[in-house]
Design a protein around this motif. Structure first.
Motif, PDB file in Angstrom:
ATOM      1  N   ALA A  32      -8.019  27.334 -18.333  1.00 16.65           N
ATOM      2  CA  ALA A  32      -7.796  26.367 -19.405  1.00 16.65           C
ATOM      3  C   ALA A  32      -7.822  24.972 -18.806  1.00 16.65           C
ATOM      4  N   GLY A  33      -8.159  24.001 -19.663  1.00 19.10           N
ATOM      5  CA  GLY A  33      -8.080  22.628 -19.192  1.00 19.10           C
ATOM      6  C   GLY A  33      -9.179  21.724 -19.683  1.00 19.10           C
ATOM      7  N   ALA A  34      -9.750  20.987 -18.752  1.00 16.96           N
ATOM      8  CA  ALA A  34     -10.578  19.823 -19.034  1.00 16.96           C
ATOM      9  C   ALA A  34     -11.760  20.107 -19.954  1.00 16.96           C
ATOM     10  N   THR A  35     -11.994  19.168 -20.879  1.00 16.90           N
ATOM     11  CA  THR A  35     -13.224  19.191 -21.676  1.00 16.90           C
ATOM     12  C   THR A  35     -14.354  18.469 -20.950  1.00 16.90           C
ATOM     13  N   PHE A  36     -13.988  17.585 -20.029  1.00 13.13           N
ATOM     14  CA  PHE A  36     -14.956  16.803 -19.241  1.00 13.13           C
ATOM     15  C   PHE A  36     -16.059  17.697 -18.635  1.00 13.13           C
ATOM     16  N   PRO A  37     -15.709  18.784 -17.912  1.00 14.49           N
ATOM     17  CA  PRO A  37     -16.754  19.634 -17.326  1.00 14.49           C
ATOM     18  C   PRO A  37     -17.092  20.864 -18.166  1.00 14.49           C
ATOM     19  N   HIS A  38     -16.556  20.953 -19.377  1.00 17.98           N
ATOM     20  CA  HIS A  38     -16.703  22.178 -20.166  1.00 17.98           C
ATOM     21  C   HIS A  38     -18.158  22.602 -20.373  1.00 17.98           C
ATOM     22  N   TYR A  59     -12.233  30.643 -21.163  1.00 21.86           N
ATOM     23  CA  TYR A  59     -11.849  29.275 -20.821  1.00 21.86           C
ATOM     24  C   TYR A  59     -11.480  28.515 -22.088  1.00 21.86           C
ATOM     25  N   ASP A  60     -10.274  27.988 -22.123  1.00 25.02           N
ATOM     26  CA  ASP A  60      -9.768  27.257 -23.281  1.00 25.02           C
ATOM     27  C   ASP A  60      -9.806  25.769 -22.968  1.00 25.02           C
ATOM     28  N   ALA A  61     -10.808  25.075 -23.501  1.00 21.10           N
ATOM     29  CA  ALA A  61     -10.996  23.650 -23.217  1.00 21.10           C
ATOM     30  C   ALA A  61     -10.092  22.818 -24.125  1.00 21.10           C
ATOM     31  N   GLN A  62      -8.844  22.665 -23.698  1.00 20.86           N
ATOM     32  CA  GLN A  62      -7.856  21.946 -24.496  1.00 20.86           C
ATOM     33  C   GLN A  62      -7.388  20.653 -23.816  1.00 20.86           C
ATOM     34  N   GLY A  63      -8.107  20.222 -22.791  1.00 17.94           N
ATOM     35  CA  GLY A  63      -7.730  18.996 -22.103  1.00 17.94           C
ATOM     36  C   GLY A  63      -7.025  19.263 -20.781  1.00 17.94           C
ATOM     37  N   ARG A  70      -0.576  24.971 -18.032  1.00 20.12           N
ATOM     38  CA  ARG A  70      -0.721  26.424 -17.982  1.00 20.12           C
ATOM     39  C   ARG A  70      -0.805  26.968 -16.563  1.00 20.12           C
ATOM     40  N   ILE A  71      -1.439  26.219 -15.651  1.00 24.72           N
ATOM     41  CA  ILE A  71      -1.513  26.740 -14.284  1.00 24.72           C
ATOM     42  C   ILE A  71      -0.142  26.615 -13.603  1.00 24.72           C
ATOM     43  N   LEU A  72       0.621  25.577 -13.922  1.00 28.84           N
ATOM     44  CA  LEU A  72       1.965  25.456 -13.359  1.00 28.84           C
ATOM     45  C   LEU A  72       2.876  26.572 -13.861  1.00 28.84           C
ATOM     46  N   ALA A  73       2.600  27.038 -15.094  1.00 24.91           N
ATOM     47  CA  ALA A  73       3.385  28.139 -15.667  1.00 24.91           C
ATOM     48  C   ALA A  73       2.794  29.496 -15.307  1.00 24.91           C
ATOM     49  N   ARG A  74       1.716  29.507 -14.529  1.00 18.73           N
ATOM     50  CA  ARG A  74       0.996  30.739 -14.155  1.00 18.73           C
ATOM     51  C   ARG A  74       0.542  31.535 -15.380  1.00 18.73           C
ATOM     52  N   GLY A  79      -6.653  26.512 -13.481  1.00 17.50           N
ATOM     53  CA  GLY A  79      -6.597  25.358 -14.369  1.00 17.50           C
ATOM     54  C   GLY A  79      -7.768  24.453 -14.057  1.00 17.50           C
ATOM     55  N   ALA A  80      -8.122  23.596 -14.993  1.00 16.79           N
ATOM     56  CA  ALA A  80      -9.196  22.635 -14.762  1.00 16.79           C
ATOM     57  C   ALA A  80      -8.700  21.255 -15.162  1.00 16.79           C
ATOM     58  N   SER A  81      -8.902  20.294 -14.287  1.00 16.50           N
ATOM     59  CA  SER A  81      -8.362  18.968 -14.550  1.00 16.50           C
ATOM     60  C   SER A  81      -9.236  17.880 -13.938  1.00 16.50           C
ATOM     61  N   ASP A  82      -9.334  16.766 -14.663  1.00 15.12           N
ATOM     62  CA  ASP A  82     -10.007  15.572 -14.142  1.00 15.12           C
ATOM     63  C   ASP A  82      -8.969  14.597 -13.600  1.00 15.12           C
ATOM     64  N   LYS A  83      -7.708  14.986 -13.689  1.00 14.29           N
ATOM     65  CA  LYS A  83      -6.618  14.206 -13.099  1.00 14.29           C
ATOM     66  C   LYS A  83      -6.026  15.041 -11.966  1.00 14.29           C
ATOM     67  N   PHE A  84      -5.895  14.423 -10.792  1.00 12.54           N
ATOM     68  CA  PHE A  84      -5.272  15.189  -9.716  1.00 12.54           C
ATOM     69  C   PHE A  84      -3.752  15.134  -9.864  1.00 12.54           C
ATOM     70  N   LEU A  85      -3.102  16.162  -9.360  1.00 14.74           N
ATOM     71  CA  LEU A  85      -1.653  16.251  -9.462  1.00 14.74           C
ATOM     72  C   LEU A  85      -0.993  15.408  -8.376  1.00 14.74           C
ATOM     73  N   SER A  86       0.093  14.778  -8.740  1.00 15.26           N
ATOM     74  CA  SER A  86       0.863  14.001  -7.764  1.00 15.26           C
ATOM     75  C   SER A  86       1.634  14.951  -6.841  1.00 15.26           C
ATOM     76  N   ASP A  87       2.162  14.407  -5.761  1.00 13.11           N
ATOM     77  CA  ASP A  87       2.990  15.222  -4.861  1.00 13.11           C
ATOM     78  C   ASP A  87       4.185  15.811  -5.620  1.00 13.11           C
ATOM     79  N   GLU A  88       4.762  15.015  -6.511  1.00 10.42           N
ATOM     80  CA  GLU A  88       5.911  15.482  -7.291  1.00 10.42           C
ATOM     81  C   GLU A  88       5.528  16.676  -8.168  1.00 10.42           C
ATOM     82  N   GLU A  89       4.351  16.588  -8.817  1.00  8.88           N
ATOM     83  CA  GLU A  89       3.898  17.694  -9.662  1.00  8.88           C
ATOM     84  C   GLU A  89       3.612  18.937  -8.827  1.00  8.88           C
ATOM     85  N   LEU A  90       2.989  18.744  -7.667  1.00 12.46           N
ATOM     86  CA  LEU A  90       2.677  19.880  -6.800  1.00 12.46           C
ATOM     87  C   LEU A  90       3.942  20.562  -6.307  1.00 12.46           C
ATOM     88  N   ASN A  91       4.983  19.779  -6.064  1.00 18.02           N
ATOM     89  CA  ASN A  91       6.244  20.357  -5.586  1.00 18.02           C
ATOM     90  C   ASN A  91       6.933  21.208  -6.643  1.00 18.02           C
TER      91      ASN A  91
END
Length: 351
Positions: A32-38, A59-63, A70-74, A79-91
């Protein structure tokens, strides 16, 4: 008697075959994720099934925001993203989460100006002014100055933006933050922001529809959506002072500059979390971004983990040749070995 035995044997064989085929076809990878590369991912998923018919993709192209959630919740395998995750999000992730870059693309500024057609030029000041709600008419001096040959109408600008958590928005607002101090201070960058002006549309397709249906509108979408729907796109003034349209060549020119920032320390993993907006160079289009697949290094399902690695390796080595037909730009060759090592670091448990 023999007929009955043969019939029973055939029935068992068919049942076994059906069961085996069913089991083989049940390796379903969900994302699930980005519509940019859908548009590109959809083609990859279809073409890969000719390589491995035992894998299906959903694949659910919902942004990008939804892909990250969804990937953080497993809830998905990737997941697909055009925004990279910050260190805080990765932690906050329940495991080591990898950013696997796939392709690059340009975010096009699209517009619907009756009687004008293509040829519109926009400076960073004009574009930021439009989205700040300070430039409200098409014949505003900030726009007219760069478009001396166009007879711009004295019509209100209808500003369109994404209403959902969007990686395209992340790239676009990253650019506006880079070129306009007021935007950077008061609005900032992200998959969602508090828009000062405009109307929202959920997903790239909805933005396209809104632009098509609304005279005197302006919006932003990944270049594939603009070209596939034959929308007019603006030439943007880049850091070198040149007005540049979004193309594969101008995207690559920006990427070549931006990717010089990739630092790889010996003995450590490359950090692919790069911003490619507002790069130097006369040929560089200024609103360019990477897109990533987000995958856990330590997979929970042995079959899915192995199939995911096989697919990721395939797209890195084979699928990038398909990018040009859908207006995306492949990663530079110098990245291939590093990205392949990252993919190989994914661990699937033993069956």
């Amino acid at each position: 008697m023999w007929k009955n035995i043969v019939k029973s044997f055939l029935a068992l064989a068919l049942a076994f075959s059906a069961a085996s085929g069913s089991a083989y076809a049940e390796t379903a990878l969900t994302g699930a994720g980005a519509t940019f590369p859908h548009p590109l991912y959809s083609k990859w998923f279809r073409d890969y099934q000719a390589v491995d018919s035992g894998v299906t993709f959903s694949y659910d192209a919902q942004g990008s925001g939804e892909g990250i959630r969804r990937i953080l919740a497993r809830e998905v395998d990737f997941g697909a993203s055009d925004k990279f995750l910050s260190d805080e999000e990765l932690n906050k992730a329940p495991g080591k989460l990898l950013h696997i870059p796939t392709v690059m693309g340009a975010v096009a500024v699209t517009y619907h100006l009756p009687g004008i057609g293509s040829g519109l030029k926009l400076t960073p000041q004009a574009l930021a002014g439009i989205y700040l709600g300070k430039v409200t008419k098409w014949n505003d001096p900030l726009i007219a100055k760069a478009n001396g040959k166009l007879k711009l109408p004295a019509e209100e600008i209808v500003v369109v933006h994404r209403s959902d958590a969007s990686g395209t928005t992340s790239i676009f607002t990253d650019y506006l933050s880079a070129v306009n101090a007021s935007w950077a201070k008061n609005i900032g960058r992200g998959t969602t922001v508090a828009w000062p002006a405009g109307i929202g549309a959920k997903g790239s397709n909805s933005v396209v529809k809104k632009i098509e249906e609304t005279p005197y509108s302006i919006g932003y979408v990944e270049i594939a959506y603009a070209l596939e729907n034959e929308l007019d796109t603006a030439a943007l003034k880049n850091q070198a002072g040149k007005f540049v349209k979004p193309t594969m060549l101008s995207t690559r020119a920006a990427a070549v500059q931006g990717m010089k920032k990739l630092k790889v320390k010996e003995g450590s993993e490359p950090d692919y979390r790069l911003s490619l907006v507002n790069q130097p160079g006369k040929d560089a289009y200024p609103v360019v971004g990477l897109t990533w697949l987000l995958v856990y290094r330590d997979q929970q399902d042995p079959v899915k983990g192995r199939k995911l690695v096989e697919f990721l390796t395939w797209q890195l080595k084979k699928a990038e040749k398909m990018t040009s037909t859908l207006h995306y730009t492949p990663l530079p060759d110098t990245w291939s070995g590093q990205v392949e090592n990252t993919i190989r670091s994914i661990v699937a448990p033993q069956q």
